[in-house]
Design a protein around this motif. Structure first.
Motif, PDB file in Angstrom:
ATOM      1  N   ARG A 225       0.790  -1.239   0.000  1.00  0.00           N
ATOM      2  CA  ARG A 225       0.000   0.000   0.000  1.00  0.00           C
ATOM      3  C   ARG A 225       0.819   1.285   0.000  1.00  0.00           C
ATOM      4  N   VAL A 226       2.142   1.193   0.131  1.00  0.00           N
ATOM      5  CA  VAL A 226       2.978   2.391   0.156  1.00  0.00           C
ATOM      6  C   VAL A 226       4.138   2.198  -0.822  1.00  0.00           C
ATOM      7  N   ALA A 227       4.427   3.248  -1.581  1.00  0.00           N
ATOM      8  CA  ALA A 227       5.533   3.209  -2.537  1.00  0.00           C
ATOM      9  C   ALA A 227       6.009   4.639  -2.752  1.00  0.00           C
ATOM     10  N   GLY A 228       7.039   4.768  -3.545  1.00  0.00           N
ATOM     11  CA  GLY A 228       7.524   6.106  -3.857  1.00  0.00           C
ATOM     12  C   GLY A 228       8.828   6.046  -4.586  1.00  0.00           C
ATOM     13  N   GLY A 229       9.485   7.199  -4.629  1.00  0.00           N
ATOM     14  CA  GLY A 229      10.766   7.260  -5.293  1.00  0.00           C
ATOM     15  C   GLY A 229      11.131   8.654  -5.717  1.00  0.00           C
ATOM     16  N   PHE A 230      12.120   8.700  -6.591  1.00  0.00           N
ATOM     17  CA  PHE A 230      12.670   9.955  -7.079  1.00  0.00           C
ATOM     18  C   PHE A 230      12.723   9.932  -8.599  1.00  0.00           C
ATOM     19  N   ALA A 231      12.558  11.124  -9.188  1.00  0.00           N
ATOM     20  CA  ALA A 231      12.667  11.276 -10.635  1.00  0.00           C
ATOM     21  C   ALA A 231      13.333  12.604 -10.939  1.00  0.00           C
ATOM     22  N   ASP A 232      13.987  12.664 -12.077  1.00  0.00           N
ATOM     23  CA  ASP A 232      14.462  13.929 -12.615  1.00  0.00           C
ATOM     24  C   ASP A 232      13.451  14.357 -13.668  1.00  0.00           C
TER      25      ASP A 232
END
Length: 121
Positions: A74-81
């Motif tokens: 139920r939880v996720a995420g991250g980084f992007a340029d």
């Protein structure tokens, strides 16, 4: 399971490039926290909708996912340029971080934060 970060960013890019403020707002949770280019942290879908409605319609975004993570189902995420652009040559590179939450029917953005990339110190 698909990668939630890549999934949500593909939908985000399509809505951003299409200047679809309602579609953008639908990507966020009702209680989302949003830090865009402005000095204030915004909260909720209505604020997100208003923010994107004010973006000029000729702007597009190039997105490169840098890192992703999941915590359970139920939880996720991250980084992007991300580099925002317009046809006149304006561009603004940013680092984007997202925290995602899986609601009953879809992944949604719970927290959104951009940090402008400045190359000169």
């Amino acid at each position: 399971m698909t990668d939630p970060m890549r999934e949500i960013l593909a939908r985000w890019k399509a809505a951003f490039d299409g200047h679809q403020a309602d579609a953008m707002a639908a990507l966020f949770t009702a209680d989302a926290l949003f830090q865009g280019f402005g000095p204030e942290v915004l909260s909720g879908r209505d604020a997100v909708r208003a923010y994107y409605a004010a973006v000029p319609g000729d702007r597009t975004a190039d997105v490169t996912v840098v890192a992703t993570y999941t915590v359970g189902d139920r939880v996720a995420g991250g980084f992007a340029d991300v580099t925002f652009r317009d046809p006149a040559g304006w561009e603004a590179p940013v680092h984007l971080s997202l925290v995602l939450r899986r609601d009953e029917d879809a992944w949604r953005i719970r927290q959104y934060h951009v940090s402008r990339v400045v190359t000169a110190h």
